[in-house]
Design an enzyme around this catalytic site. Structure first.
Site, short mmCIF file in Angstrom:
data_model
loop_
_atom_site.label_atom_id
_atom_site.label_comp_id
_atom_site.label_asym_id
_atom_site.label_seq_id
_atom_site.Cartn_x
_atom_site.Cartn_y
_atom_site.Cartn_z
N LEU A 175 0.82 -1.20 0.00
CA LEU A 175 0.00 0.00 0.00
C LEU A 175 0.86 1.26 0.00
O LEU A 175 0.67 2.15 -0.81
CB LEU A 175 -0.93 -0.01 1.23
CG LEU A 175 -1.77 1.25 1.46
CD1 LEU A 175 -2.77 1.45 0.32
CD2 LEU A 175 -2.51 1.15 2.80
N GLY B 159 2.55 7.69 2.62
CA GLY B 159 2.62 6.79 3.76
C GLY B 159 1.32 6.87 4.55
O GLY B 159 0.36 6.16 4.28
N SER B 160 1.27 7.79 5.54
CA SER B 160 0.02 7.99 6.28
C SER B 160 -1.09 8.46 5.35
O SER B 160 -2.26 8.11 5.53
CB SER B 160 0.24 9.00 7.40
OG SER B 160 1.17 8.50 8.36
N THR C 199 6.94 -5.51 3.88
CA THR C 199 7.42 -6.56 4.77
C THR C 199 7.47 -7.89 4.05
O THR C 199 6.53 -8.27 3.34
CB THR C 199 6.50 -6.66 6.00
OG1 THR C 199 6.39 -5.37 6.61
CG2 THR C 199 7.06 -7.63 7.01
N ARG D 113 -4.81 -4.98 12.14
CA ARG D 113 -4.16 -4.19 13.20
C ARG D 113 -4.13 -4.93 14.53
O ARG D 113 -3.13 -4.84 15.26
CB ARG D 113 -4.84 -2.82 13.32
CG ARG D 113 -4.33 -1.85 12.25
CD ARG D 113 -5.08 -0.55 12.19
NE ARG D 113 -4.42 0.36 11.24
CZ ARG D 113 -5.02 1.36 10.62
NH1 ARG D 113 -6.31 1.60 10.85
NH2 ARG D 113 -4.35 2.13 9.78
N GLN E 209 11.68 -3.48 46.56
CA GLN E 209 10.33 -3.05 46.24
C GLN E 209 10.27 -2.22 44.96
O GLN E 209 9.32 -2.33 44.18
CB GLN E 209 9.75 -2.24 47.41
CG GLN E 209 8.26 -1.97 47.26
CD GLN E 209 7.68 -1.24 48.45
OE1 GLN E 209 8.08 -0.12 48.74
NE2 GLN E 209 6.75 -1.88 49.14
N GLY F 208 23.42 -2.57 32.89
CA GLY F 208 24.39 -2.53 31.80
C GLY F 208 24.31 -3.76 30.91
O GLY F 208 24.52 -3.67 29.70
N GLU G 150 1.56 -0.51 9.80
CA GLU G 150 0.10 -0.60 9.71
C GLU G 150 -0.56 0.66 10.27
O GLU G 150 -1.65 0.62 10.85
CB GLU G 150 -0.43 -1.87 10.38
CG GLU G 150 -0.01 -3.12 9.61
CD GLU G 150 -0.97 -4.27 9.76
OE1 GLU G 150 -2.15 -4.04 10.03
OE2 GLU G 150 -0.51 -5.42 9.58
#
Length: 386
Positions: A131, A137-138, A164, A249, A285, A347, A370
Site C-alpha cells: 500500500l 505513507g500515512s 514486509t 491491526r 520493592q 548494563g 500498519e
C-alpha cells in the site's frame, strides 16, 4: 481450529489454550535458538518458516475451503503472539501472510482465492501487502502507482515501499490508481505474482529491528497481470485496504504483546537471579513495582487485542476504533515494557548478550507500521466524533 465467533473472551476456549501450549513448545524448541543469530546476521528466519509450515502454523487463518485450517482471529493472534515472544522477525511470517491475503479473502473472487490461497496455506508461497509509497505513507490515498486496462490485462507502473517480507513472498496485494479523477474511489486492488513480467524487487532496507524480516521496495515497470487478478470491482481497492487493516491491526497488537511478554519473562528470570547488596534484586520493592506495572499493562493490552480480534471474527462492521485502539495501546505498552526490561538488566541489558535489547528494537516498529500510533489516534477520534 474451525472459526468460532461465540467464545467467551473472559475465558478462552480449551482449543485456544491447547493451541497456545502447542505453539509455545514449537517456538521454544525450533525458533528461539536461532533468534539472536537471525538478528545479528540480518538473515531470514528459515528455521522458523520450516517449523511453522511443518506444523501448519504459517497461515492458519486461510479458510478450510482453500485447504487452510480456518482458524478464528483470536487463534491467529495467539500464534503471532507466541512466535513474537521468542522472535519478532519470525512472527511476521504468520502476521504478514494474513495481511497479504486479507483483502483477497474479504473481497476477491472465488476463482482468485482458489488460485492464491492453497499455496499460502501449504507454505509453498507467502503473501505481502503493498500500500505505502515514499510520498504516500500515512496519506495512502495520495499514491502514484497506476494501473490501466490493456485488452484483457492490466498494466501497472510505479513503486511501493516498506514492504514486509518483500522478495520472500510470491504474492503481493497491490493498491494502484485506476481512475485518478475519483481520488480514493479511483484506487483498485490487485494480486501480483513475483514472476509477473515487469515486477522487480529492490534492495533490502537497513533497519533498527525485525532484521530477519526483509523490508524492500517493489517496482512495477509496465508490469502485466491477467485481468482476473483484480480484487473486487475497479475503484474498491482503497475500501479493501482499510477493511484489511481493520482485521489485521489487532495482529500487530498481538505481535507487540508477544514481544513484551518475552521481555517481561526475561526480566523476571534475571531479577530473581541477579544479586546486589547480598540479595536478589527482585526482592527490592522498586524493582517489584516495575515488574508489577509491566505485567499489569501487558494484561490489559492482551485483553484489548483479543477483544478486537473477537469482534472482527463476529463480522462486526464498525471495527475502526477497536482495531486501532488495540494496535496503538499494545504497541505503546510493548515499547514501555521492553525499555523497562532493558533498565532492569542494567548494563547487561544494553549488550547483545541478552535478548531484551533486541526486543526493545523490535518493539519500536509496532508503533509505526500498519499506521503510526498518531494515525491510530486520528482514526479513533474520527470514529468517536462521526
Amino acid at each position: 481450529m474451525a472459526g468460532n465467533p461465540d467464545f467467551d473472551l473472559f475465558q478462552l476456549a480449551d482449543e485456544h489454550n491447547e493451541l497456545r501450549a502447542a505453539i509455545r513448545g514449537l517456538c521454544e524448541k525450533e525458533i528461539a535458538p536461532y533468534a539472536a543469530d537471525v538478528d545479528e546476521n540480518e538473515r531470514f528466519p528459515q528455521e522458523a518458516l520450516d517449523a511453522l509450515v511443518a506444523s501448519g502454523f504459517n497461515a492458519i487463518h486461510v479458510p478450510e475451503e482453500y485447504d487452510g485450517q480456518g482458524a478464528d482471529s483470536v487463534a491467529t493472534c495467539i500464534v503471532i503472539e507466541e512466535v513474537a515472544r521468542v522472535c519478532g522477525s519470525s512472527s511476521l511470517i504468520p502476521a504478514v501472510n494474513k495481511l497479504g491475503t486479507m483483502g483477497l479473502i474479504l473481497s476477491g473472487s472465488d476463482e482468485l482465492k482458489a488460485q492464491v490461497l492453497p499455496a499460502i496455506a501449504s507454505g509453498e508461497a507467502m503473501a505481502s501487502y503493498a500500500l505505502s509509497e515514499r510520498e504516500a505513507g500515512s496519506d495512502a490515498a495520495a499514491m502514484r502507482t497506476r494501473a490501466k486496462a490493456d485488452g484483457e490485462d492490466w498494466i501497472l507502473n510505479g513503486s511501493k515501499c516498506w514492504i514486509t517480507n518483500g522478495g520472500k513472498s510470491s504474492w503481493y496485494t497491490v493498491m494502484a490508481v485506476t481512475d485518478a479523477e475519483k481520488g480514493a474511489k479511483g484506487i483498485s486492488a490487485f494480486m501480483v505474482h513475483k514472476d509477473d513480467e515487469g515486477f522487480v524487487v529492490g534492495p533490502k532496507e537497513k533497519k533498527l529491528g525485525i532484521k530477519g524480516s526483509p523490508t524492500a521496495e517493489l517496482y512495477f515497470e509496465d508490469c502485466r497481470i491477467p485481468g482476473d487478478r483484480i480484487i473486487g470491482e475497479p475503484g474498491t481497492g482503497f475500501t479493501t485496504a482499510l477493511q484489511t487493516l481493520d482485521h489485521t491491526r489487532p495482529t500487530i497488537g498481538a505481535q507487540a504483546v508477544g514481544i513484551a511478554q518475552g521481555a517481561l519473562d526475561a526480566a523476571i528470570e534475571y531479577t530473581k537471579d541477579r544479586k546486589q547488596f547480598k540479595t536478589a534484586i527482585a526482592d527490592f520493592q522498586g524493582v517489584q513495582f516495575m515488574l508489577a506495572d509491566m505485567a499489569m499493562k501487558l494484561e490489559a493490552a492482551r485483553l484489548m487485542v483479543y477483544h478486537a480480534a473477537a469482534r472482527a471474527e463476529r463480522g462486526e462492521k464498525n471495527l475502526g476504533f477497536i482495531s486501532s485502539a488495540s494496535k496503538c495501546f499494545a504497541s505503546d505498552v510493548a515499547m514501555e515494557v521492553t525499555t523497562d526490561a532493558v533498565q532492569l538488566f542494567g548494563g547487561a541489558g544494553y549488550t547483545r548478550d541478552f535478548p531484551v535489547e533486541r526486543m526493545m528494537r523490535d518493539a519500536k516498529i509496532t508503533q509505526i507500521y500498519e499506521g503510526t500510533n498518531q494515525i491510530q489516534r486520528v482514526v479513533m477520534a474520527r470514529t468517536m466524533l462521526r
